[in-house]
Design a protein around this motif. Sequence first.
Motif, PDB file in Angstrom:
ATOM      1  N   PHE A 130       0.833  -1.188   0.000  1.00  0.00           N
ATOM      2  CA  PHE A 130       0.000   0.000   0.000  1.00  0.00           C
ATOM      3  C   PHE A 130       0.879   1.254   0.000  1.00  0.00           C
ATOM      4  CE2 PHE A 130      -3.040  -3.078   1.729  1.00  0.00           C
ATOM      5  CZ  PHE A 130      -4.158  -2.793   0.956  1.00  0.00           C
ATOM      6  N   HIS A 131       0.584   2.124  -0.950  1.00  0.00           N
ATOM      7  CA  HIS A 131       1.244   3.422  -1.013  1.00  0.00           C
ATOM      8  C   HIS A 131       0.171   4.464  -1.309  1.00  0.00           C
ATOM      9  CE1 HIS A 131       5.368   1.887  -0.915  1.00  0.00           C
ATOM     10  NE2 HIS A 131       4.952   0.916  -1.720  1.00  0.00           N
ATOM     11  N   GLY A 132       0.307   5.610  -0.689  1.00  0.00           N
ATOM     12  CA  GLY A 132      -0.690   6.649  -0.891  1.00  0.00           C
ATOM     13  C   GLY A 132      -0.075   8.030  -0.850  1.00  0.00           C
ATOM     14  N   THR A 133      -0.795   8.976  -1.432  1.00  0.00           N
ATOM     15  CA  THR A 133      -0.366  10.375  -1.461  1.00  0.00           C
ATOM     16  C   THR A 133      -1.585  11.259  -1.291  1.00  0.00           C
ATOM     17  OG1 THR A 133       1.438   9.857  -2.985  1.00  0.00           O
ATOM     18  CG2 THR A 133       0.812  12.152  -2.805  1.00  0.00           C
ATOM     19  N   PHE A 134      -1.425  12.298  -0.473  1.00  0.00           N
ATOM     20  CA  PHE A 134      -2.455  13.322  -0.356  1.00  0.00           C
ATOM     21  C   PHE A 134      -1.800  14.671  -0.591  1.00  0.00           C
ATOM     22  CE2 PHE A 134      -4.509  16.655   2.133  1.00  0.00           C
ATOM     23  CZ  PHE A 134      -5.782  16.635   1.567  1.00  0.00           C
ATOM     24  N   ASN A 135      -2.369  15.443  -1.515  1.00  0.00           N
ATOM     25  CA  ASN A 135      -1.843  16.763  -1.854  1.00  0.00           C
ATOM     26  C   ASN A 135      -2.893  17.831  -1.603  1.00  0.00           C
ATOM     27  OD1 ASN A 135       0.850  16.229  -3.184  1.00  0.00           O
ATOM     28  ND2 ASN A 135      -0.467  14.923  -4.432  1.00  0.00           N
ATOM     29  N   PHE A 136      -2.469  18.915  -1.007  1.00  0.00           N
ATOM     30  CA  PHE A 136      -3.315  20.105  -0.889  1.00  0.00           C
ATOM     31  C   PHE A 136      -2.510  21.292  -1.376  1.00  0.00           C
ATOM     32  CE2 PHE A 136      -4.491  23.933   1.574  1.00  0.00           C
ATOM     33  CZ  PHE A 136      -5.763  24.114   1.043  1.00  0.00           C
ATOM     34  N   GLN A 137      -3.064  22.034  -2.333  1.00  0.00           N
ATOM     35  CA  GLN A 137      -2.384  23.217  -2.861  1.00  0.00           C
ATOM     36  C   GLN A 137      -3.313  24.420  -2.786  1.00  0.00           C
ATOM     37  OE1 GLN A 137      -1.176  21.052  -6.606  1.00  0.00           O
ATOM     38  NE2 GLN A 137       0.768  22.070  -6.199  1.00  0.00           N
ATOM     39  N   PHE A 138      -2.684  25.577  -2.620  1.00  0.00           N
ATOM     40  CA  PHE A 138      -3.465  26.769  -2.307  1.00  0.00           C
ATOM     41  C   PHE A 138      -2.800  27.976  -2.960  1.00  0.00           C
ATOM     42  CE2 PHE A 138      -4.219  30.471   0.434  1.00  0.00           C
ATOM     43  CZ  PHE A 138      -5.598  30.477   0.503  1.00  0.00           C
ATOM     44  N   ARG A 139      -3.631  28.874  -3.482  1.00  0.00           N
ATOM     45  CA  ARG A 139      -3.146  30.128  -4.039  1.00  0.00           C
ATOM     46  C   ARG A 139      -4.143  31.223  -3.733  1.00  0.00           C
ATOM     47  NH1 ARG A 139      -3.340  32.798  -8.955  1.00  0.00           N
ATOM     48  NH2 ARG A 139      -4.466  31.149 -10.042  1.00  0.00           N
ATOM     49  N   PHE A 152       1.089  21.269   0.282  1.00  0.00           N
ATOM     50  CA  PHE A 152       1.341  20.326   1.364  1.00  0.00           C
ATOM     51  C   PHE A 152       1.108  18.930   0.810  1.00  0.00           C
ATOM     52  CE2 PHE A 152      -0.604  17.421   4.391  1.00  0.00           C
ATOM     53  CZ  PHE A 152       0.320  17.397   5.428  1.00  0.00           C
ATOM     54  N   ARG A 153       2.063  18.021   1.052  1.00  0.00           N
ATOM     55  CA  ARG A 153       1.932  16.652   0.560  1.00  0.00           C
ATOM     56  C   ARG A 153       2.269  15.673   1.688  1.00  0.00           C
ATOM     57  NH1 ARG A 153       5.904  15.783  -3.749  1.00  0.00           N
ATOM     58  NH2 ARG A 153       4.375  16.745  -5.119  1.00  0.00           N
ATOM     59  N   PHE A 154       1.414  14.667   1.828  1.00  0.00           N
ATOM     60  CA  PHE A 154       1.698  13.559   2.745  1.00  0.00           C
ATOM     61  C   PHE A 154       1.716  12.289   1.926  1.00  0.00           C
ATOM     62  CE2 PHE A 154      -0.059  10.002   5.261  1.00  0.00           C
ATOM     63  CZ  PHE A 154       0.993   9.849   6.160  1.00  0.00           C
ATOM     64  N   ARG A 155       2.772  11.498   2.094  1.00  0.00           N
ATOM     65  CA  ARG A 155       2.851  10.235   1.364  1.00  0.00           C
ATOM     66  C   ARG A 155       3.367   9.142   2.297  1.00  0.00           C
ATOM     67  NH1 ARG A 155       8.203   8.679   1.961  1.00  0.00           N
ATOM     68  NH2 ARG A 155       9.650  10.401   1.570  1.00  0.00           N
ATOM     69  N   SER A 204      -5.633  13.158  -4.103  1.00  0.00           N
ATOM     70  CA  SER A 204      -5.122  12.007  -3.367  1.00  0.00           C
ATOM     71  C   SER A 204      -5.097  10.795  -4.285  1.00  0.00           C
ATOM     72  CB  SER A 204      -5.983  11.707  -2.135  1.00  0.00           C
ATOM     73  OG  SER A 204      -7.299  11.386  -2.520  1.00  0.00           O
ATOM     74  N   SER A 205      -4.185   9.878  -3.982  1.00  0.00           N
ATOM     75  CA  SER A 205      -4.100   8.626  -4.728  1.00  0.00           C
ATOM     76  C   SER A 205      -3.712   7.513  -3.774  1.00  0.00           C
ATOM     77  CB  SER A 205      -3.084   8.730  -5.872  1.00  0.00           C
ATOM     78  OG  SER A 205      -1.778   8.931  -5.360  1.00  0.00           O
ATOM     79  N   LEU A 206      -4.173   6.324  -4.088  1.00  0.00           N
ATOM     80  CA  LEU A 206      -3.883   5.148  -3.271  1.00  0.00           C
ATOM     81  C   LEU A 206      -3.691   3.962  -4.199  1.00  0.00           C
ATOM     82  CD1 LEU A 206      -3.687   3.866  -0.406  1.00  0.00           C
ATOM     83  CD2 LEU A 206      -6.139   3.375  -0.597  1.00  0.00           C
ATOM     84  N   THR A 207      -2.636   3.193  -3.962  1.00  0.00           N
ATOM     85  CA  THR A 207      -2.377   1.990  -4.739  1.00  0.00           C
ATOM     86  C   THR A 207      -1.974   0.874  -3.797  1.00  0.00           C
ATOM     87  OG1 THR A 207      -1.031   1.002  -6.500  1.00  0.00           O
ATOM     88  CG2 THR A 207       0.025   2.645  -5.115  1.00  0.00           C
ATOM     89  N   GLY A 208      -2.267  -0.347  -4.175  1.00  0.00           N
ATOM     90  CA  GLY A 208      -1.928  -1.464  -3.322  1.00  0.00           C
ATOM     91  C   GLY A 208      -2.497  -2.763  -3.839  1.00  0.00           C
TER      92      GLY A 208
END
Length: 854
Positions: free
Chosen positions: A223-232, A850-853, A256-260
């Motif tokens: 399982f691998h995942g990523t969550f991105n939040f971007q702001f301007r 902001f990115r969490f992976r 966000s993305s999730l694979t597994g």
Amino acid sequence: MRGLLVIGLLASVLARSPAVGQGGPSRASASGVIYDASGRVVPGAMVDLEGPHGSRVSTESSVDGTFRFDNIAPGRYEISVERSGFRRYTASVRVGARSPAPLEIRLSLAILEQKWDVREPEIEIRPDTSANLDVVLVDRAALDNLPALQNDVLGAISRFLDPAALGTSGPTMVVDGMEGSHMSVSVSAIQEVRINQNPYSAEFFRPGRSRLEIITKVGTPDFHGTFNFQFRDHHLDARNAFAATRPPTQWRSFESSLTGPVGDGKRNSFVVSVNHDQFNQQAVIFARTSAGDVRENAPTPTRNTFISARLSHEIRQGHTITLRHEYQQESNRGQGVGGFTLPEAGANYFDRQNHFYTHHRITLSPHLINEFSTRTGRHNDHSLSVTPGAPRIVVLDAFTGGSAQSNQHRTEIDFQFAEVLSWAAGKHLLKIGGNSYDINRRGLHNLANTSGTFYFSSLDDYRAGRPFTFIQQQGDGHVSPIQKDLGAFIQDNYRARENLSLGFGVRADWQDTVGDHNNVAPRVSFAWVPRKRKRVALRGGAGLFFDRSGTRPVADVNLYSGARLRQIIVENPSYPNPFLGRAQLAAQPISLARFAPGVENPYTVQSGIGVETQLDKSTALTISYTYAKGVKLFRSRDVNAPLPPFTARPDPNFAQIRQFESSGNQVAHSIEVSLRGKITQFFTGTAQYVLSRTYNDASGIYSFPAYNYDTRSEWSRADFDGRHRLAITGTAKAGRWFDAGILFTARTGTPYSLTTGRDDNRDSLAADRPPGVKRNSLQGPDNATLDLRVARDFLLGSSKKEKGPAITLSIESFNLLNRANYVTYVGNLSSPFFGKPVAAFPARRMQAGFRFRF
């Protein structure tokens, strides 16, 4: 049935062929084929086979990606595969008295999360026609560092495309080997993007410099995942050069993305990605009305949601099926507002799309692979004027007001397929396939311009109530044309010698809307590495590339055939009531749209030659020259335009008769210098400089000449012709402190035309030029933009491992130097803005992420 039996027998024989020639009854062989994430074979990979007692044998994958170990004793072995730029692959294989089934090995790109620990990938000179080093290749690590406004990475990478190579429909997008008319993909699902890979291959419809090849991520056993939040937010932006005040804009993106694995993960995996954008943008209005200058900002908010889900199942080794579904919903209020267009003349737009993909891949033997992909989709969109019922008012190059007159509802059901059979035989790698760019049924309910549009040459004419043209349409605006675009190809990459490869291919394309069906396009290419200079390669090629008409002309020909919509053109009408009654309206002649008799699909003859040299193990320099001649390019022409002395149309029963014809020409020359790899100790990326010159006499299928009966004055610089272009992208490293992604582009100005702003030849178009003046005789300004992204990774957990959870904080700046890049100059002598700029690319903008992976 006999044919199917023969094919099945052949596949069975080929599948068992590795066992032939074994050393004895107690010996066997192990073989397989190696691919990258996109399904392309990987030559030159080092394959090691380690036995149970420490015995070890090695080999290298051949040009077709295959490898083979013969005369192996039964037992369990560890096989490993290594290739620069890819992750090391290891697996166990059991060899019995009989040879095991051929292995299918798929290598993943070498991506490490901690950028400062990445070893620079080696760049190799290889005598393969598909291994050209002037390719623009952006992998996942580079994508993560790429400064991309509003996360539009494809838009950022498109700056490396060649505008002279683009067709009628613009850049070609190929996703996982499949070209489509409506391709979309979530940014987090992209693994790699390529431009100009194997530019003369018959597998592709358009040349390499007009093609974006996108490879998406594959499922993983963990399982691998990523969550991105971007702001301007506008508080961090500079003021646009034409805005009276800084527009109050704000953009938020959640991705966000999730694979597994699915189940035990041995045969099933999934990838899910979700993206939602909220953009409260403001359009900058720069216009002049009879009351004076208009300098204001108008809200044009947009919302976009994209969801993608993919499931992959390995039926057996070498036999995989993948299913993918995509959903997209988009809305845009105030569409079209900005520049000369006032808020009242905007429209609200809504679009919903659903697509379903299948991909079936089977390895029949190490030398025979078959891939079959399909795509089905449904679109539903509509546009509605903000100000209904009012006529549209257009004062050329001054202001546009009234109603947008854009009420339309469109539906579409489409189907696409792609079939590719790859066969390696000795020194040949043969690909045979077919595809459909589009098979669709498009429904259109056109209610646009039912209240009409008045056109004025100048503000003085508007104040005096003197329009030069009034256009209105009435009648049945519903059509449902069926369109089919099909293609087939055969490509042979032949290793003539150890240091020489030749590519031979031919492609045939067919479009049912154009009567020309003899669209056969041969392609040839070569790659030669001198034996004594293995760090240098000479490459070249030539080929024909056909174009398509696109979907809009097909719809217009059906709508304006004389049996459905009545488009009425009135010259010098009374204002604001051009008709005294319905009887006078019904008596007006109508306009038609049609394809010219004998119209043919345009084509481009392109040829090129170049040299590439390896400066060191991770840097390469390429210099290439390309010549391209466009033949029978699409244009529009009014074949019922008035002849001198411009008093009346030849056929008084009709107004404008727009004819889509293939009579244009284009000639382009370019010299490209590209530097790729580790350019300095601290910077890795791609730098591309292009010196080019492009002349043509048509600006596209919807462009009219200034005078419809003589196009000689149209031959001039192309609309996009900028003599010099420079593009640089890559990553600069500051040790363990941060990574900086850079995207710099600069180009000399493009031309624009000098016009009178009046309709003296009475063809209902104010495109007249002063006597003796050619098209695109004026010069626009130069442009330069520097975008920068700075990011820092923070590892989480006590182990601080590279592949553990991490947080990334980033800040991006677009047009960092806040340069005023003017893009539109007015060449209309009747405009109050003649000779002045009226639009510019946005000023400096800032974007945080902001990115969490994990």
